[in-house]
Design an enzyme around this catalytic site. Structure first.
Site, PDB file in Angstrom:
ATOM      1  N   SER A 136       0.861  -1.178   0.000  1.00 25.17           N
ATOM      2  CA  SER A 136       0.000   0.000   0.000  1.00 25.17           C
ATOM      3  C   SER A 136       0.901   1.233   0.000  1.00 25.17           C
ATOM      4  O   SER A 136       1.856   1.327  -0.785  1.00 25.17           O
ATOM      5  CB  SER A 136      -0.938  -0.039   1.214  1.00 25.17           C
ATOM      6  OG  SER A 136      -1.747   1.112   1.265  1.00 25.17           O
ATOM      7  N   TYR A 151      -5.213   8.340  -6.054  1.00 24.52           N
ATOM      8  CA  TYR A 151      -4.180   7.384  -5.651  1.00 24.52           C
ATOM      9  C   TYR A 151      -4.415   6.913  -4.215  1.00 24.52           C
ATOM     10  O   TYR A 151      -4.369   5.707  -3.937  1.00 24.52           O
ATOM     11  CB  TYR A 151      -2.789   8.006  -5.782  1.00 24.52           C
ATOM     12  CG  TYR A 151      -1.688   7.110  -5.261  1.00 24.52           C
ATOM     13  CD1 TYR A 151      -1.286   5.993  -5.983  1.00 24.52           C
ATOM     14  CD2 TYR A 151      -1.067   7.366  -4.043  1.00 24.52           C
ATOM     15  CE1 TYR A 151      -0.285   5.151  -5.504  1.00 24.52           C
ATOM     16  CE2 TYR A 151      -0.073   6.541  -3.562  1.00 24.52           C
ATOM     17  CZ  TYR A 151       0.315   5.438  -4.287  1.00 24.52           C
ATOM     18  OH  TYR A 151       1.305   4.603  -3.802  1.00 24.52           O
ATOM     19  N   LYS A 155      -5.308   3.068  -2.578  1.00 25.59           N
ATOM     20  CA  LYS A 155      -4.559   2.420  -1.505  1.00 25.59           C
ATOM     21  C   LYS A 155      -5.427   2.224  -0.254  1.00 25.59           C
ATOM     22  O   LYS A 155      -5.243   1.246   0.477  1.00 25.59           O
ATOM     23  CB  LYS A 155      -3.292   3.223  -1.184  1.00 25.59           C
ATOM     24  CG  LYS A 155      -2.284   3.238  -2.322  1.00 25.59           C
ATOM     25  CD  LYS A 155      -1.875   1.825  -2.733  1.00 25.59           C
ATOM     26  CE  LYS A 155      -0.775   1.805  -3.771  1.00 25.59           C
ATOM     27  NZ  LYS A 155      -0.361   0.426  -4.133  1.00 25.59           N
TER      28      LYS A 155
END
Length: 284
Positions: A136, A151, A155
């Site tokens: 992650s 983004y 994650k």
């Protein structure tokens, strides 16, 4: 850890993935590694050892992933450690990024990882053993980065399903570890690994400043040593009781505690509102 163990590593042609593959091979492990281009991967790793199986894989295509897993088991007989490392960064304001740009980031970072999980789990369940590392980011624990909303969302998704996977896989003797690095000195902030908006909006000066800082000032000056990061990963893989959450880097450690304290502050400041929303107890 038994050096006869077989590792399956995605996104292995550069960055942490490449460092990991090289350290594993130097340590005598057997490694299947994936990249979009197998020849590029061979050149990057620089070995033709019998312990190394380079694989060209399109992580967005489940049949391609299935073929890679089948080839790994055919070659080595098993898979012991899976490292879902493939992914890329995307910087841009939420308003700036198109639906296609956002979805593509999810396709690789989220659905690509899920494709691997679905294909390796039958093998790990049959063995009643295994360890899955999902890479992650500290951006998967705190989203307080203007310009990194999509983004971070990918994650956050990885962290969420990884926690559920850990609970589901425990019964089969399979461990899951979420790895949340801070800034490490890899190619992650270069143009090949960090996408930018096709149609930037002039008003988002803060986002442009963050983008410029990452591409120009931070890139090449990250405090984290990737070789130490992957050594830590190999060490954790040997632990009998590995962590579910593994943060890497002083910056990740500090940012995680900032998030924890911010949540704690909101909980306590707004406790009266939070706990006031239940039904009143029925009269006795």
């Amino acid at each position: 850890m038994d050096t006869q163990n077989v590792w399956f590593v995605t996104g292995a042609s550069k960055g942490l993935g490449l460092s990991l593959v090289k350290q594993l091979l130097n340590g005598g492990y057997r490694v299947a590694a994936t990249s979009r281009n197998a020849d590029e991967l061979r050149r990057a790793v620089g070995t033709s050892s019998d312990d190394f199986l380079p694989l060209a894989v399109d992580l967005k295509t489940e049949s391609s992933v299935a073929d890679a897993v089948e080839k790994t088991v055919s070659r080595f007989g098993r898979i012991d450690v899976v490292v879902n490392n493939a992914g890329y960064g995307l910087v841009g304001g939420l308003e700036e990024l198109s639906d296609a740009e956002a979805r593509e980031n999810f396709e690789v970072n989220v659905f690509g990882t899920l494709n691997v999980i679905r294909q390796v789990m039958p093998q790990l369940r049959a063995q009643q053993s295994g360890h899955i590392f999902n890479i992650s980011s500290i951006g998967g624990f705190t989203g307080a980065f203007p310009g990194f909303g999509i983004y971070c969302a990918t994650k956050f998704a990885v962290e969420g399903f990884s926690e559920s996977l850990s609970a589901e896989a425990k019964a089969f003797g399979i461990n899951v570890t979420i790895v949340s690095p801070g800034y490490f000195r890899t190619e992650f902030l270069t143009s090949g690994s960090l996408a930018v908006p096709q149609n930037p909006i002039e008003a988002y000066q803060t986002v442009r400043e963050v983008q410029a800082a990452h591409q120009q000032q931070i890139n090449g000056n990250q405090p984290g040593d990737p070789e130490k990061a992957v050594a830590a990963l190999i060490r954790v893989a040997s632990e009998a009781n590995p962590p579910l959450h593994l943060f890497l880097g002083q910056d990740a450690y500090d940012l995680a505690y900032q998030k924890i304290e911010a949540v704690r502050n909101d909980l306590e400041t707004w406790k009266d509102v939070t706990v006031s929303t239940g039904f009143e107890p029925a009269n006795a």
